[in-house]
Design a protein around this motif. Sequence first.
Motif, PDB file in Angstrom:
ATOM      1  N   ASP A  13       0.832  -1.208   0.000  1.00 24.38           N
ATOM      2  CA  ASP A  13       0.000   0.000   0.000  1.00 24.38           C
ATOM      3  C   ASP A  13       0.866   1.257   0.000  1.00 24.38           C
ATOM      4  N   ALA A  14       1.801   1.313  -0.928  1.00 23.58           N
ATOM      5  CA  ALA A  14       2.732   2.443  -0.990  1.00 23.58           C
ATOM      6  C   ALA A  14       2.006   3.770  -1.163  1.00 23.58           C
ATOM      7  N   HIS A  15       0.831   3.735  -1.767  1.00 21.14           N
ATOM      8  CA  HIS A  15       0.072   4.961  -2.005  1.00 21.14           C
ATOM      9  C   HIS A  15      -0.416   5.615  -0.721  1.00 21.14           C
ATOM     10  N   ASN A  16      -0.503   4.860   0.384  1.00 19.69           N
ATOM     11  CA  ASN A  16      -1.066   5.391   1.629  1.00 19.69           C
ATOM     12  C   ASN A  16      -0.074   6.168   2.478  1.00 19.69           C
ATOM     13  N   VAL A  17       1.202   6.113   2.136  1.00 15.04           N
ATOM     14  CA  VAL A  17       2.188   6.879   2.898  1.00 15.04           C
ATOM     15  C   VAL A  17       1.864   8.364   2.757  1.00 15.04           C
ATOM     16  N   ASP A  18       1.993   9.118   3.839  1.00 18.81           N
ATOM     17  CA  ASP A  18       1.670  10.548   3.812  1.00 18.81           C
ATOM     18  C   ASP A  18       2.642  11.322   2.919  1.00 18.81           C
ATOM     19  N   PRO A  19       2.167  12.201   2.071  1.00 15.07           N
ATOM     20  CA  PRO A  19       0.756  12.435   1.743  1.00 15.07           C
ATOM     21  C   PRO A  19       0.238  11.360   0.794  1.00 15.07           C
TER      22      PRO A  19
END
Length: 363
Positions: free
Chosen positions: A311-317
């Motif tokens: 889920d690399a997309h969930n790292v902020d931002p």
Amino acid sequence: MSRVTPARRARSAVTAGAATLALTAAATVALAGPAPAQDRQPSSPRAAAATYAQTTGVGVHNAYEKDKYATFSEALDSGASLLELDVWTSNFGSGWRVSHSDPFGNSNNCENAAAALGPGATAADQSFDGCLADLRAWHDAHPGHAPVMLKVEMKDGFNDKGGRGPDEFDALLSERLGDALLRPSDVVGDHATLDEAVQAGGWPERDAMAGKFLFELIPGTVEEGNPADDLWTDEEYATHLSTLAADNRLDQAAAFPAVHGAEAGDPREARYEEALRPWFVVFDGDAKAYAGGSIDTRWYRERGYLLVMTDAHNVDPPIDATNPEEQQARDRVTALAAAHASFATSDWYPLPQVLSMVVPRGE
């Protein structure tokens, strides 16, 4: 050993703080764009000379799903360094099934090498055997292809009593893929365990892994949520490796068990008996937790362990989980490489230019 401990049950809920990961990571080193899979070159001379543990690639979550790729061969053509398969084994259905949520049958883009049947042939919704046949056919058609990790989530765990246990898993992979496999014994060499081997630099150089598949095994969501299951895939397969090694039969093993779930420190200590810990050199968990600042991810790289950040997309931002701007996805990959990921995974199947990235790990 009792499997059901507070540490085990809590692990999939482990999260880190919401600290923002800086996305101005050092020097992006990436492929300029997609090329035919057999023609793809490493991202840089430095990446090419590195060992498998010294680079960062990109993976696709549930690459067998038909809304992502029409065929599993197309997923392989994408250039991704990691592709995920979900496998079911219980007696609710027959054989090794591949689907996301159907425990009874198959729902996937595998074709059992249907291309060999002639123009226009199609045979989707195959068993795990069929997916392996597609892997072999693609491998034969693309000699010297870049190494690909196949992440296998055992949705409901092994079913040893039903004839779908670790021994049968090894036999199936060996029969279908043979010399295309990177086996634990290939990494162990003259060392006693996987841990000892990788800390001594046991992973091959990427060039030496041309034409190889590596299989990672993680416990499945159903297995982890089943209070009656006290022997999960990770422990069961690590026990299998330990037994094979003791019997001087490690060369029969075909896969690598992974420690599942991001956690500070050495997560093996609270989860496994001491004798099993050296058989875990692959770790797999949530990218946001790893990148949040409470986990020393350098620890993994310094020891030669592979670290899969999901889920690399969930790292902020957060960025889009499927089709972010290409530069956003590239920046995210290089940022997670700087955070010592071996693989950054998401659902970025529309972006082959990103999927084919291979960058130095830890910079």
